[in-house]
Design a protein around this motif. Structure first.
Motif, PDB file in Angstrom:
ATOM      1  N   THR A 135       0.904  -1.106   0.111  1.00  0.00           N
ATOM      2  CA  THR A 135      -0.136   0.165   0.051  1.00  0.00           C
ATOM      3  C   THR A 135       0.840   1.119  -0.067  1.00  0.00           C
ATOM      4  O   THR A 135       0.726   2.243  -0.756  1.00  0.00           O
ATOM      5  N   VAL A 136       1.763   1.238   0.604  1.00  0.00           N
ATOM      6  CA  VAL A 136       2.538   2.531   0.820  1.00  0.00           C
ATOM      7  C   VAL A 136       3.495   2.559  -0.678  1.00  0.00           C
ATOM      8  O   VAL A 136       3.413   3.714  -1.221  1.00  0.00           O
ATOM      9  N   VAL A 137       4.027   1.474  -1.092  1.00  0.00           N
ATOM     10  CA  VAL A 137       4.594   1.400  -2.496  1.00  0.00           C
ATOM     11  C   VAL A 137       3.575   1.820  -3.452  1.00  0.00           C
ATOM     12  O   VAL A 137       3.856   2.679  -4.325  1.00  0.00           O
ATOM     13  N   ALA A 138       2.493   1.571  -3.424  1.00  0.00           N
ATOM     14  CA  ALA A 138       1.068   1.784  -4.280  1.00  0.00           C
ATOM     15  C   ALA A 138       0.943   3.285  -4.385  1.00  0.00           C
ATOM     16  O   ALA A 138       0.836   3.998  -5.300  1.00  0.00           O
ATOM     17  N   THR A 139       0.959   3.845  -3.133  1.00  0.00           N
ATOM     18  CA  THR A 139       0.870   5.097  -3.112  1.00  0.00           C
ATOM     19  C   THR A 139       1.903   6.172  -3.711  1.00  0.00           C
ATOM     20  O   THR A 139       1.692   7.186  -4.233  1.00  0.00           O
ATOM     21  N   TRP A 140       2.933   5.542  -3.225  1.00  0.00           N
ATOM     22  CA  TRP A 140       4.210   6.440  -3.793  1.00  0.00           C
ATOM     23  C   TRP A 140       4.131   6.366  -5.551  1.00  0.00           C
ATOM     24  O   TRP A 140       4.394   7.262  -6.151  1.00  0.00           O
ATOM     25  N   ALA A 141       3.767   5.239  -5.903  1.00  0.00           N
ATOM     26  CA  ALA A 141       3.700   5.145  -7.457  1.00  0.00           C
ATOM     27  C   ALA A 141       2.340   6.018  -8.105  1.00  0.00           C
ATOM     28  O   ALA A 141       2.982   6.548  -9.195  1.00  0.00           O
ATOM     29  N   VAL A 142       1.478   5.977  -7.446  1.00  0.00           N
ATOM     30  CA  VAL A 142       0.323   6.995  -7.979  1.00  0.00           C
ATOM     31  C   VAL A 142       0.747   8.588  -7.876  1.00  0.00           C
ATOM     32  O   VAL A 142       0.529   9.231  -8.669  1.00  0.00           O
ATOM     33  N   LEU A 143       1.490   8.867  -6.768  1.00  0.00           N
ATOM     34  CA  LEU A 143       2.007  10.074  -6.648  1.00  0.00           C
ATOM     35  C   LEU A 143       2.936  10.380  -7.604  1.00  0.00           C
ATOM     36  O   LEU A 143       3.292  11.566  -8.261  1.00  0.00           O
TER      37      LEU A 143
END
Length: 142
Positions: A75-83
């Motif tokens: 979830t942390v990595v996915a948030t980073w990817a969307v940002l």
């Protein structure tokens, strides 16, 4: 074979299978598209991890705890990817994606400000010149 219909016997013109239409929006720039594809893949893997963690938790398996940790990290990595997609798009637009041409009103306002600055500088120079000469350029009668 007179009784069997042939393809050429059909009345009317042949229609194409599809008609190409112009795109409604232009294609995304390559860096933005790459970031978007990366983000979609990461979000998909994160969703699979989250569902797996949920199912393992419901089953009471010992693998549930590690999968929950992986789901949180995903979830942390996915948030980073969307940002990253958002930031990449903003950077692209600022650097060269948009060619900005000033409008005629902006051009006229800039021209007016330049003229006012030139007049103010000329008035300041004239004032300084008069002060240096001791006011000798002033008329005795207005």
């Amino acid at each position: 074979m007179r009784g069997t219909p042939q393809h050429s016997d059909r009345p009317g013109p042949r229609r194409p299978l599809w008609v190409e239409e112009p795109a409604r929006r232009p294609r995304l720039p390559d860096p933005v598209r790459e970031a978007a594809v990366r983000a979609v893949l990461i979000v998909a893997v994160t969703l699979v991890l989250a569902v797996t963690a949920f199912l393992l938790t419901m089953a009471g398996s010992w693998l549930a705890f590690p999968m929950v940790l992986f789901a949180v990290a995903g979830t942390v990595v996915a948030t980073w990817a969307v940002l990253d997609v958002w930031v990449t798009r903003q950077v692209w637009v600022q650097r060269g994606g948009v060619i900005s041409t000033p409008r005629s009103t902006a051009r006229a306002l800039r021209r007016e400000r330049r003229r006012a600055r030139r007049e103010a500088k000329a008035a300041a120079r004239a004032e300084a010149r008069m002060r240096r000469r001791g006011g000798s350029e002033q008329l005795s009668h207005p």
